[in-house]
Design a protein around this motif. Structure first.
Motif, PDB file in Angstrom:
ATOM      1  N   THR A   5       0.722  -1.112  -0.076  1.00  0.00           N
ATOM      2  CA  THR A   5       0.004  -0.024   0.055  1.00  0.00           C
ATOM      3  C   THR A   5       0.781   1.118  -0.027  1.00  0.00           C
ATOM      4  OG1 THR A   5      -1.563  -1.419   1.212  1.00  0.00           O
ATOM      5  CG2 THR A   5      -1.923   1.096   1.056  1.00  0.00           C
ATOM      6  N   HIS A   6       2.156   1.149   0.740  1.00  0.00           N
ATOM      7  CA  HIS A   6       2.783   2.463   0.754  1.00  0.00           C
ATOM      8  C   HIS A   6       3.499   2.750  -0.717  1.00  0.00           C
ATOM      9  CE1 HIS A   6       6.462   4.444   2.023  1.00  0.00           C
ATOM     10  NE2 HIS A   6       5.713   5.141   2.972  1.00  0.00           N
ATOM     11  N   GLN A   7       3.819   1.608  -1.133  1.00  0.00           N
ATOM     12  CA  GLN A   7       4.447   1.670  -2.483  1.00  0.00           C
ATOM     13  C   GLN A   7       3.461   2.113  -3.698  1.00  0.00           C
ATOM     14  OE1 GLN A   7       6.009  -2.241  -3.286  1.00  0.00           O
ATOM     15  NE2 GLN A   7       8.075  -1.627  -2.427  1.00  0.00           N
ATOM     16  N   ALA A   8       2.106   1.760  -3.657  1.00  0.00           N
ATOM     17  CA  ALA A   8       1.100   2.159  -4.338  1.00  0.00           C
ATOM     18  C   ALA A   8       0.865   3.605  -4.067  1.00  0.00           C
ATOM     19  CB  ALA A   8      -0.123   1.206  -4.071  1.00  0.00           C
ATOM     20  N   LEU A   9       0.899   3.881  -3.146  1.00  0.00           N
ATOM     21  CA  LEU A   9       0.434   5.582  -2.454  1.00  0.00           C
ATOM     22  C   LEU A   9       1.814   6.408  -3.280  1.00  0.00           C
ATOM     23  CD1 LEU A   9      -1.327   7.347  -1.140  1.00  0.00           C
ATOM     24  CD2 LEU A   9       0.180   7.132   0.898  1.00  0.00           C
ATOM     25  N   ILE A  10       2.871   6.144  -2.931  1.00  0.00           N
ATOM     26  CA  ILE A  10       4.081   6.960  -3.647  1.00  0.00           C
ATOM     27  C   ILE A  10       3.929   6.806  -5.000  1.00  0.00           C
ATOM     28  CG2 ILE A  10       6.485   6.732  -3.745  1.00  0.00           C
ATOM     29  CD1 ILE A  10       6.773   5.935  -1.034  1.00  0.00           C
ATOM     30  N   SER A  11       3.498   5.688  -5.579  1.00  0.00           N
ATOM     31  CA  SER A  11       3.644   5.681  -7.102  1.00  0.00           C
ATOM     32  C   SER A  11       2.427   6.277  -7.681  1.00  0.00           C
ATOM     33  CB  SER A  11       3.380   4.187  -7.419  1.00  0.00           C
ATOM     34  OG  SER A  11       3.339   3.974  -8.840  1.00  0.00           O
ATOM     35  N   THR A  12       1.328   6.488  -7.009  1.00  0.00           N
ATOM     36  CA  THR A  12       0.184   7.223  -7.347  1.00  0.00           C
ATOM     37  C   THR A  12       0.209   8.624  -7.396  1.00  0.00           C
ATOM     38  OG1 THR A  12      -1.413   5.350  -6.608  1.00  0.00           O
ATOM     39  CG2 THR A  12      -2.311   7.526  -7.004  1.00  0.00           C
ATOM     40  N   LEU A  13       0.933   9.148  -6.097  1.00  0.00           N
ATOM     41  CA  LEU A  13       1.563  10.485  -6.132  1.00  0.00           C
ATOM     42  C   LEU A  13       2.312  11.047  -7.330  1.00  0.00           C
ATOM     43  CD1 LEU A  13       1.735  10.763  -2.291  1.00  0.00           C
ATOM     44  CD2 LEU A  13      -0.011  11.619  -3.623  1.00  0.00           C
ATOM     45  N   ILE A  14       3.310  10.220  -7.402  1.00  0.00           N
ATOM     46  CA  ILE A  14       4.303  10.538  -8.720  1.00  0.00           C
ATOM     47  C   ILE A  14       3.398  10.580 -10.078  1.00  0.00           C
ATOM     48  CG2 ILE A  14       6.162   9.612  -9.958  1.00  0.00           C
ATOM     49  CD1 ILE A  14       7.258   8.569  -7.280  1.00  0.00           C
ATOM     50  N   PHE A  15       2.545   9.468 -10.118  1.00  0.00           N
ATOM     51  CA  PHE A  15       1.882   9.411 -11.390  1.00  0.00           C
ATOM     52  C   PHE A  15       0.808  10.732 -11.490  1.00  0.00           C
ATOM     53  CE2 PHE A  15      -2.050   8.165 -13.514  1.00  0.00           C
ATOM     54  CZ  PHE A  15      -1.781   7.623 -14.796  1.00  0.00           C
ATOM     55  N   LEU A  16       0.128  10.912 -10.361  1.00  0.00           N
ATOM     56  CA  LEU A  16      -0.825  12.256 -10.551  1.00  0.00           C
ATOM     57  C   LEU A  16      -0.090  13.296 -11.046  1.00  0.00           C
ATOM     58  CD1 LEU A  16      -3.286  11.758  -7.715  1.00  0.00           C
ATOM     59  CD2 LEU A  16      -3.732  11.107 -10.222  1.00  0.00           C
ATOM     60  N   SER A  17       1.037  13.580 -10.270  1.00  0.00           N
ATOM     61  CA  SER A  17       1.708  14.867 -10.468  1.00  0.00           C
ATOM     62  C   SER A  17       2.122  15.002 -11.985  1.00  0.00           C
ATOM     63  CB  SER A  17       3.026  15.126  -9.681  1.00  0.00           C
ATOM     64  OG  SER A  17       3.825  14.038  -9.603  1.00  0.00           O
ATOM     65  N   CYS A  18       2.532  13.737 -12.663  1.00  0.00           N
ATOM     66  CA  CYS A  18       2.961  13.773 -14.173  1.00  0.00           C
ATOM     67  C   CYS A  18       1.755  14.124 -14.914  1.00  0.00           C
ATOM     68  CB  CYS A  18       3.589  12.302 -14.428  1.00  0.00           C
ATOM     69  SG  CYS A  18       5.363  12.241 -13.851  1.00  0.00           S
ATOM     70  N   PHE A  19       0.688  13.120 -14.534  1.00  0.00           N
ATOM     71  CA  PHE A  19      -0.558  13.241 -15.166  1.00  0.00           C
ATOM     72  C   PHE A  19      -0.884  14.819 -15.275  1.00  0.00           C
ATOM     73  CE2 PHE A  19      -5.496  13.457 -15.359  1.00  0.00           C
ATOM     74  CZ  PHE A  19      -5.438  12.740 -16.325  1.00  0.00           C
ATOM     75  N   ALA A  20      -1.053  15.452 -14.101  1.00  0.00           N
ATOM     76  CA  ALA A  20      -1.534  16.677 -14.152  1.00  0.00           C
ATOM     77  C   ALA A  20      -0.476  17.619 -15.045  1.00  0.00           C
ATOM     78  CB  ALA A  20      -1.378  17.394 -12.658  1.00  0.00           C
ATOM     79  N   LEU A  21       0.812  17.455 -14.783  1.00  0.00           N
ATOM     80  CA  LEU A  21       1.764  18.138 -15.636  1.00  0.00           C
ATOM     81  C   LEU A  21       1.643  18.066 -16.982  1.00  0.00           C
ATOM     82  CD1 LEU A  21       4.407  19.930 -15.694  1.00  0.00           C
ATOM     83  CD2 LEU A  21       5.493  17.836 -15.851  1.00  0.00           C
TER      84      LEU A  21
END
Length: 66
Positions: A5-21
């Motif tokens: 879950t911790h890895q998924a949360l970090i991965s999701t935050l990175i993905f969302l920042s890239c998606f928004a960018l």
């Protein structure tokens, strides 16, 4: 918090920042503040992040077990 879950949360935050960018970069001709203020942008971000996070938390471990 589980390791997965911790890895998924970090991965999701990175993905969302890239998606928004990339969403903002793709609409560079328009006013960026106007795009950020639209509810559609935040709804897309929320739905995409939820699907991505749930995929990492629940689907990935099922694939790894087999």
């Amino acid at each position: 918090m589980k390791k997965n879950t911790h890895q998924a949360l970090i991965s999701t935050l990175i993905f969302l920042s890239c998606f928004a960018l990339f969403q903002l970069w793709g609409n560079s001709r328009a006013d960026i503040m106007h795009i950020i203020s639209q509810a559609k942008f935040w709804l897309q971000l929320l739905i995409t992040g939820t699907i991505y996070f749930l995929g990492f938390v629940y689907i990935l471990p099922l694939i790894d077990q087999k």
